[in-house]
Scaffold this motif. Sequence first.
Motif, PDB file in Angstrom:
ATOM      1  N   PHE A  64      41.932 -55.920  88.247  1.00 32.15           N
ATOM      2  CA  PHE A  64      41.599 -54.496  88.173  1.00 32.15           C
ATOM      3  C   PHE A  64      41.167 -53.968  89.543  1.00 32.15           C
ATOM      4  N   MET A  65      40.343 -54.739  90.247  1.00 35.42           N
ATOM      5  CA  MET A  65      39.905 -54.315  91.578  1.00 35.42           C
ATOM      6  C   MET A  65      41.105 -54.187  92.524  1.00 35.42           C
ATOM      7  N   LEU A  66      41.979 -55.177  92.513  1.00 35.91           N
ATOM      8  CA  LEU A  66      43.174 -55.123  93.369  1.00 35.91           C
ATOM      9  C   LEU A  66      44.066 -53.936  93.012  1.00 35.91           C
ATOM     10  N   PHE A  67      44.242 -53.698  91.716  1.00 35.49           N
ATOM     11  CA  PHE A  67      45.046 -52.578  91.249  1.00 35.49           C
ATOM     12  C   PHE A  67      44.472 -51.248  91.721  1.00 35.49           C
ATOM     13  N   MET A  68      43.176 -51.079  91.603  1.00 35.09           N
ATOM     14  CA  MET A  68      42.531 -49.820  91.990  1.00 35.09           C
ATOM     15  C   MET A  68      42.621 -49.584  93.497  1.00 35.09           C
ATOM     16  N   VAL A  69      42.341 -50.610  94.280  1.00 32.91           N
ATOM     17  CA  VAL A  69      42.363 -50.454  95.737  1.00 32.91           C
ATOM     18  C   VAL A  69      43.793 -50.204  96.223  1.00 32.91           C
ATOM     19  N   ALA A  70      44.741 -50.990  95.736  1.00 30.70           N
ATOM     20  CA  ALA A  70      46.139 -50.793  96.137  1.00 30.70           C
ATOM     21  C   ALA A  70      46.654 -49.441  95.650  1.00 30.70           C
ATOM     22  N   GLY A  71      46.226 -49.035  94.481  1.00 30.98           N
ATOM     23  CA  GLY A  71      46.662 -47.757  93.921  1.00 30.98           C
ATOM     24  C   GLY A  71      46.245 -46.574  94.766  1.00 30.98           C
ATOM     25  N   ARG A  72      45.071 -46.643  95.360  1.00 28.68           N
ATOM     26  CA  ARG A  72      44.608 -45.551  96.224  1.00 28.68           C
ATOM     27  C   ARG A  72      45.491 -45.438  97.460  1.00 28.68           C
ATOM     28  N   LEU A  73      45.900 -46.552  97.981  1.00 24.89           N
ATOM     29  CA  LEU A  73      46.745 -46.549  99.174  1.00 24.89           C
ATOM     30  C   LEU A  73      48.178 -46.136  98.834  1.00 24.89           C
ATOM     31  N   ILE A  74      48.721 -46.713  97.780  1.00 29.58           N
ATOM     32  CA  ILE A  74      50.111 -46.439  97.400  1.00 29.58           C
ATOM     33  C   ILE A  74      50.285 -44.986  96.943  1.00 29.58           C
ATOM     34  N   SER A  75      49.276 -44.435  96.286  1.00 25.67           N
ATOM     35  CA  SER A  75      49.392 -43.057  95.791  1.00 25.67           C
ATOM     36  C   SER A  75      49.405 -42.041  96.924  1.00 25.67           C
ATOM     37  N   GLY A  76      48.982 -42.463  98.105  1.00 22.84           N
ATOM     38  CA  GLY A  76      49.038 -41.579  99.260  1.00 22.84           C
ATOM     39  C   GLY A  76      47.863 -40.638  99.402  1.00 22.84           C
ATOM     40  N   VAL A  77      46.793 -40.863  98.661  1.00 18.50           N
ATOM     41  CA  VAL A  77      45.631 -39.976  98.766  1.00 18.50           C
ATOM     42  C   VAL A  77      44.614 -40.457  99.795  1.00 18.50           C
ATOM     43  N   HIS A  78      44.832 -41.645 100.355  1.00 13.26           N
ATOM     44  CA  HIS A  78      43.934 -42.176 101.377  1.00 13.26           C
ATOM     45  C   HIS A  78      44.727 -42.854 102.482  1.00 13.26           C
ATOM     46  N   TRP A  79      44.177 -42.806 103.670  1.00  7.69           N
ATOM     47  CA  TRP A  79      44.701 -43.575 104.785  1.00  7.69           C
ATOM     48  C   TRP A  79      44.215 -45.014 104.642  1.00  7.69           C
ATOM     49  N   PHE A  80      44.872 -45.934 105.306  1.00 10.09           N
ATOM     50  CA  PHE A  80      44.465 -47.345 105.272  1.00 10.09           C
ATOM     51  C   PHE A  80      43.034 -47.508 105.778  1.00 10.09           C
ATOM     52  N   THR A  81      42.659 -46.739 106.795  1.00 11.75           N
ATOM     53  CA  THR A  81      41.293 -46.823 107.340  1.00 11.75           C
ATOM     54  C   THR A  81      40.250 -46.362 106.323  1.00 11.75           C
ATOM     55  N   ASP A  82      40.610 -45.432 105.439  1.00 14.69           N
ATOM     56  CA  ASP A  82      39.694 -44.984 104.386  1.00 14.69           C
ATOM     57  C   ASP A  82      39.399 -46.144 103.423  1.00 14.69           C
ATOM     58  N   ILE A  83      40.447 -46.887 103.108  1.00 14.17           N
ATOM     59  CA  ILE A  83      40.302 -48.034 102.199  1.00 14.17           C
ATOM     60  C   ILE A  83      39.440 -49.116 102.860  1.00 14.17           C
ATOM     61  N   ILE A  84      39.718 -49.418 104.128  1.00 14.15           N
ATOM     62  CA  ILE A  84      38.941 -50.435 104.845  1.00 14.15           C
ATOM     63  C   ILE A  84      37.473 -50.015 104.926  1.00 14.15           C
ATOM     64  N   GLY A  85      37.219 -48.737 105.197  1.00  9.15           N
ATOM     65  CA  GLY A  85      35.839 -48.242 105.234  1.00  9.15           C
ATOM     66  C   GLY A  85      35.143 -48.425 103.897  1.00  9.15           C
ATOM     67  N   GLY A  86      35.842 -48.127 102.798  1.00  5.22           N
ATOM     68  CA  GLY A  86      35.270 -48.326 101.465  1.00  5.22           C
ATOM     69  C   GLY A  86      34.994 -49.789 101.172  1.00  5.22           C
ATOM     70  N   VAL A  87      35.907 -50.664 101.605  1.00  5.42           N
ATOM     71  CA  VAL A  87      35.730 -52.110 101.401  1.00  5.42           C
ATOM     72  C   VAL A  87      34.512 -52.610 102.180  1.00  5.42           C
ATOM     73  N   LEU A  88      34.401 -52.218 103.437  1.00  8.15           N
ATOM     74  CA  LEU A  88      33.279 -52.685 104.266  1.00  8.15           C
ATOM     75  C   LEU A  88      31.933 -52.176 103.750  1.00  8.15           C
ATOM     76  N   LEU A  89      31.875 -50.907 103.379  1.00  7.65           N
ATOM     77  CA  LEU A  89      30.621 -50.369 102.840  1.00  7.65           C
ATOM     78  C   LEU A  89      30.246 -51.038 101.521  1.00  7.65           C
ATOM     79  N   SER A  90      31.226 -51.239 100.650  1.00  8.57           N
ATOM     80  CA  SER A  90      30.919 -51.871  99.371  1.00  8.57           C
ATOM     81  C   SER A  90      30.509 -53.326  99.551  1.00  8.57           C
ATOM     82  N   CYS A  91      31.129 -54.029 100.496  1.00 10.26           N
ATOM     83  CA  CYS A  91      30.726 -55.420 100.764  1.00 10.26           C
ATOM     84  C   CYS A  91      29.267 -55.477 101.214  1.00 10.26           C
ATOM     85  N   SER A  92      28.880 -54.568 102.081  1.00 12.58           N
ATOM     86  CA  SER A  92      27.487 -54.572 102.545  1.00 12.58           C
ATOM     87  C   SER A  92      26.533 -54.245 101.407  1.00 12.58           C
TER      88      SER A  92
END
Length: 119
Positions: A64-92
């Motif tokens: 589910f996590m992989l589907f949601m993260v990939a879906g945001r990128l594939i749908s075109g509503v976020h840049w790759f850097t937006d996804i990386i920023g979300g990943v880094l903030l959530s990891c912290s």
Amino acid sequence: MYLLFEIFAINYRPVLINGNLEASYPSSTTLLVLCVMPTMLMQCKERMKNQRIRKVVTVVTVLFMLFMVAGRLISGVHWFTDIIGGVLLSCSLVLLYHAVRELLVFLCPKEGEMIETSR
């Protein structure tokens, strides 16, 4: 902290939302999914006794996590850097949650357990 990114937009979505530019950094969906699901898995690991059910829950949650993260990128509503920023903030934030949880377990043992102290 997230409000700060809404006020001071670092990046805008690659698509217009209702004809307007909208801040997109970091991806809030990625941030929420990658904060809530790992903390849920930590709780499941502690509370679920049935190994088989726990493994199924873990696999479904990771997919589910992989589907949601990939879906945001594939749908075109976020840049790759937006996804990386979300990943880094959530990891912290997840690491902070884990550290506080471990500290509380250390400071407040379960009922019936004794903390050894030197006198």
